[in-house]
Design a protein around this motif. Structure first.
Motif, short mmCIF file in Angstrom:
data_model
loop_
_atom_site.label_atom_id
_atom_site.label_comp_id
_atom_site.label_asym_id
_atom_site.label_seq_id
_atom_site.Cartn_x
_atom_site.Cartn_y
_atom_site.Cartn_z
N SER A 207 -6.26 2.60 -0.62
CA SER A 207 -5.94 4.01 -0.37
C SER A 207 -5.56 4.21 1.09
CB SER A 207 -7.10 4.92 -0.76
OG SER A 207 -8.21 4.68 0.06
N CYS A 208 -4.69 5.16 1.31
CA CYS A 208 -4.16 5.41 2.64
C CYS A 208 -4.07 6.91 2.86
CB CYS A 208 -2.77 4.77 2.76
SG CYS A 208 -2.04 4.92 4.38
N SER A 209 -4.46 7.36 4.04
CA SER A 209 -4.38 8.79 4.35
C SER A 209 -3.85 9.00 5.76
CB SER A 209 -5.74 9.46 4.18
OG SER A 209 -6.69 8.84 5.02
N VAL B 132 -6.10 3.09 6.42
CA VAL B 132 -6.05 2.36 5.15
C VAL B 132 -7.47 1.88 4.86
CG1 VAL B 132 -5.11 0.36 3.95
CG2 VAL B 132 -3.68 1.62 5.58
N ASP B 133 -7.98 2.27 3.70
CA ASP B 133 -9.31 1.86 3.27
C ASP B 133 -9.17 1.29 1.86
OD1 ASP B 133 -12.00 1.47 2.98
OD2 ASP B 133 -12.57 3.58 3.11
N ILE C 117 0.85 -1.19 0.00
CA ILE C 117 0.00 0.00 0.00
C ILE C 117 0.88 1.24 0.00
CG2 ILE C 117 -1.70 1.28 1.35
CD1 ILE C 117 -2.90 -1.44 2.07
N ASN C 118 0.58 2.16 -0.91
CA ASN C 118 1.32 3.42 -0.97
C ASN C 118 0.95 4.28 0.23
OD1 ASN C 118 2.64 2.86 -3.41
ND2 ASN C 118 0.86 3.52 -4.57
N ARG D 6 -11.80 -0.74 7.79
CA ARG D 6 -10.71 0.24 7.67
C ARG D 6 -9.64 -0.10 8.70
NH1 ARG D 6 -14.30 5.52 8.29
NH2 ARG D 6 -14.82 4.23 10.07
#
Length: 93
Positions: free
Chosen positions: A75-77, A71-72, A38-39, A58
């Motif tokens: 996508s990662c925030s 992480v969902d 995961i980026n 999540r």
């Protein structure tokens, strides 16, 4: 084979059956056939020893620099903790 590090910490399964593995060099998702790294956002550390998954699948994980990410799927925030109320706490059950 396929993980970015031999040091793994935790494995979680989301409601769709994907496995998420936290490692000393990031987070991977496994679909039963291949690992996908995961980026992560621009973090001070990719070492992710602490994590928890919510009921929606999540993954919330913290690195050794104290940064928290969500992480969902793939996508990662980064979660900004600088403006949280003083009485707020983060805990794992």
């Amino acid at each position: 084979d396929g993980l970015p590090s031999n040091t793994t910490y935790q494995i979680f399964e989301d409601p769709k059956g994907y496995l998420y593995i936290t490692t000393a060099k990031g987070i991977c998702r496994f679909d039963g056939a291949e690992f996908v790294k995961i980026n992560l956002p621009n973090l001070q550390s990719e070492d992710m020893p602490m994590a928890a998954m919510d009921s929606q699948g999540r993954l919330f994980t913290a690195n050794l620099a104290g940064e928290l990410v969500c992480v969902d799927g793939l996508s990662c925030s980064l979660i900004n903790l600088s403006n949280k109320p003083k009485e707020s706490i983060i805990k794992a059950l």
